[in-house]
Scaffold this active site. Structure first.
Site, short mmCIF file in Angstrom:
data_model
loop_
_atom_site.label_atom_id
_atom_site.label_comp_id
_atom_site.label_asym_id
_atom_site.label_seq_id
_atom_site.Cartn_x
_atom_site.Cartn_y
_atom_site.Cartn_z
N HIS A 374 0.83 -1.50 -0.01
CA HIS A 374 0.70 -0.19 -0.08
C HIS A 374 0.63 1.23 0.25
O HIS A 374 0.52 2.16 -0.54
CB HIS A 374 -1.33 -0.09 1.52
CG HIS A 374 -0.39 0.24 2.80
ND1 HIS A 374 -0.10 -0.58 3.50
CD2 HIS A 374 -0.04 1.40 3.27
CE1 HIS A 374 0.51 -0.94 4.32
NE2 HIS A 374 0.29 0.77 4.57
N ASP A 375 2.09 1.01 0.96
CA ASP A 375 2.62 2.52 0.78
C ASP A 375 4.26 2.27 -0.38
O ASP A 375 5.00 3.19 0.09
CB ASP A 375 3.15 3.03 2.10
CG ASP A 375 2.11 3.84 3.13
OD1 ASP A 375 1.09 4.55 2.07
OD2 ASP A 375 2.53 3.34 4.47
N LYS A 378 5.86 5.71 -1.39
CA LYS A 378 6.26 6.85 -0.47
C LYS A 378 8.38 6.37 -1.01
O LYS A 378 9.29 7.04 -0.63
CB LYS A 378 6.87 5.83 1.39
CG LYS A 378 5.26 6.05 1.34
CD LYS A 378 5.57 5.58 2.68
CE LYS A 378 3.61 6.39 3.30
NZ LYS A 378 3.62 5.79 4.73
N HIS A 403 2.39 10.00 -3.16
CA HIS A 403 2.75 8.82 -2.61
C HIS A 403 2.28 7.80 -3.75
O HIS A 403 2.20 6.28 -3.80
CB HIS A 403 2.86 7.70 -1.84
CG HIS A 403 2.20 7.77 -0.04
ND1 HIS A 403 1.72 8.57 0.33
CD2 HIS A 403 2.02 6.25 -0.60
CE1 HIS A 403 0.67 8.26 0.76
NE2 HIS A 403 1.08 6.90 1.06
N HIS A 429 -6.19 3.68 -0.89
CA HIS A 429 -5.91 3.51 0.39
C HIS A 429 -6.37 4.28 0.71
O HIS A 429 -6.28 4.67 2.47
CB HIS A 429 -5.43 3.04 1.42
CG HIS A 429 -3.10 3.04 0.43
ND1 HIS A 429 -3.02 3.53 -0.28
CD2 HIS A 429 -3.07 3.84 1.97
CE1 HIS A 429 -2.13 3.92 0.34
NE2 HIS A 429 -1.72 4.23 1.56
N HIS A 430 -6.34 5.77 0.68
CA HIS A 430 -6.18 7.19 1.44
C HIS A 430 -7.73 7.93 0.82
O HIS A 430 -7.82 9.41 1.35
CB HIS A 430 -5.10 8.35 1.20
CG HIS A 430 -4.31 7.92 1.83
ND1 HIS A 430 -3.82 7.96 3.14
CD2 HIS A 430 -2.53 7.11 1.44
CE1 HIS A 430 -2.90 7.59 3.55
NE2 HIS A 430 -1.92 6.80 2.67
#
Length: 514
Positions: A374-375, A378, A403, A429-430
């Site tokens: 998910h990240d 970054k 990101h 997811h954000h």
């Protein structure tokens, strides 16, 4: 004399017939004398150690009811003219077209051939023989019953083989579709019960057991999985688990590479393309297995080892994929203030939420496998922004928000399901339930359910742990915050699942601490 015959059956003879087994013969005729004479002529008839069991009907209507009550009847001796001139013909039509019974052999008997000409009846009705009562002597009756029973036996044998083949196909499909060792033996037991009608417990032992390399090198059989008394024997050597008599039968099956049958259990040697020895044990089997059942067990045991190796390979591939995803995600997290265990916790939290939400096992597993990505975006965020110990300013926040798109760009267009799911999760997811999230401002069900699940899991874990810009929140504060965001940040149904599964979620945090 006729009355004496009708009531002359001895109880002992009836008991003997039950012990031998019987072939059911329906006698359908409106004349009681015909029933009596038929029984007398066939009183000593025996075929394959089974006697005849006579069931009488005196009208077409009664015959139809008996056909439904006795679908396993082998022969029907059917009169044509009873309550109506074509009552018997209507029964024959009922048997084939309404009862859908294509096994029973229909022998038409008539005392008035002119009422139902043989050629016309044979063409128009699915019967197997046509006899005039005047020509049907005791010897000819014996002959027609014998030939009809042979036909019935062969039809049933073919049908059992067809059903057995269908079960083998289903069994192979279900077992080969298993994706875990835990489910493998469950599938074996389920299919064996289907094939045999009964099975108390099973055990599967193999030399192909990765968790015991020493035993594998020595080609020792290790219990891989089992039910009943063998449920707690996983990982033990087979010699430690079996009784002396069972062990002897097992070694015999192993040495002969065959199936050894005992009173109520069997050992089946399972062949392998990779020179691995494996043994299948089944107890509680019927004492009198048919040749068809034995043949099915042989085919089944030949496929079990291939299925097991397939399951183990599948498990190894999935474990490797998960390990690679974790390591990649951990490498990204090490650049930030989040710990490597964050991605593991989020993965397991997502799995719990997905199951509680009602997703299929496949989708719940998929979100667990893909959520650590998910990240991933970054990796493209500067350290000064990523690790800033204070609140980000407006410009820095816009950089941080990129990101999601960066992660999506890295993962999109993959032909692999886990990576494709990871791309969706990275991008969404954000997003927030009310449409106030980023990068697209999606709302409600327009946000992929994987994104909605990861959003809640990510926030829950982040709030419960220390970051460079904050201390960990108490459980109650986190619960209050997530419930306050119900219908705004988070989907209401997911918040309800969160509240229901809170104990399980906290157990994940304890299992993977920072």
């Amino acid at each position: 004399m006729m009355g004496d015959f009708l009531f002359s059956d001895e109880p002992e003879e009836a008991i003997n017939e039950i012990e031998l087994g019987t072939w059911k013969v329906l006698i359908v005729d409106d004349e009681p004398e015909v029933h009596a004479v038929t029984k007398l002529a066939l009183s000593d008839f025996e075929f394959q150690n089974k006697r005849l069991e006579f069931i009488s009907a005196y009208s077409g209507a009664e015959a139809k009811e008996l056909v439904k009550e006795h679908p396993d009847a082998a022969i029907v001796l059917l009169d044509v003219v009873m309550e109506t001139d074509d009552a018997g013909l209507q029964v024959a039509k009922f048997i084939r077209e309404e009862a859908k019974n294509n096994h029973i052999r229909i022998i038409l008997r008539t005392g008035q051939p002119g009422q139902a000409p043989e050629r016309q009846v044979i063409i128009n009705y699915d019967i197997n023989d046509y006899k005039s009562k005047t020509e049907l002597t005791a010897q000819k009756l014996f002959t027609v019953i014998m030939s009809s029973l042979r036909s019935y036996r062969d039809i049933i044998s073919i049908e059992q083989s067809r059903e057995g083949l269908e079960k083998i196909i289903i069994a192979s499909r279900d077992i080969f579709s298993a994706h875990s060792i835990e489910h493998f033996i469950e599938g074996v037991m389920q299919q064996l019960t289907s094939l045999l009608g009964i099975a108390d417990q099973a055990m599967y032992a193999t030399t192909l057991v990765a968790q015991n390399p020493e035993a594998q090198n020595n080609k020792k059989l290790i219990v891989c999985s089992g039910t009943g008394d063998f449920e707690k024997s996983e990982g033990k050597e087979l010699d430690e688990v079996l009784q002396a008599e069972q062990l002897s039968a097992c070694h015999q099956a192993l040495n002969e590479k065959s199936i050894i049958y005992k009173d109520n259990y069997l050992f089946a040697y399972c062949s392998s393309e990779y020179n691995h020895n494996s043994m299948l044990f089944i107890s509680g089997i019927p004492k009198d297995l048919t040749d068809t059942q034995r043949h099915l067990i042989k085919i089944f045991s030949q496929n079990v080892q291939l299925a097991f190796e397939n399951v183990q390979l599948q498990s190894e591939i999935e474990a490797t994929q998960q390990e690679l995803v974790y390591r990649l995600s951990e490498a990204v997290e090490q650049r930030s203030t989040e710990t490597g265990n964050h991605v593991k916790r989020v993965a397991h939290i997502c799995h719990i939420l997905a199951q509680g939400y009602g997703l299929s096992k496949h989708d719940a597993d998929l979100v667990r496998l893909a959520s650590p990505l998910h990240d991933l975006g970054k990796v493209g965020i500067p350290d000064a922004v990523l690790n800033k110990p204070a609140k980000l300013d407006a410009q820095e926040w816009e950089v941080m928000k990129t990101h999601t798109d960066k992660g999506y760009t890295i993962l999109k267009d993959s032909p692999h399901e886990i990576v494709s799911a990871g791309a969706i999760i990275a991008k969404e997811h954000h997003e927030k339930w009310d449409g106030s999230g980023y990068p697209q401002g999606l709302s409600g069900n327009a946000i992929n359910v994987f994104g909605r699940i990861v959003a809640l899991a990510d926030v829950y874990d982040a709030l419960r742990h220390k970051r460079c810009y904050k201390e960990p929140w108490t459980l109650q504060n986190v619960v209050d915050e997530i419930n306050a965001q119900k219908g705004t940040h988070f989907e209401p149904k997911l918040v309800e699942v969160f509240n229901e599964k809170l104990d399980e979620l906290e157990a994940v945090l304890n299992r993977f601490p920072d």
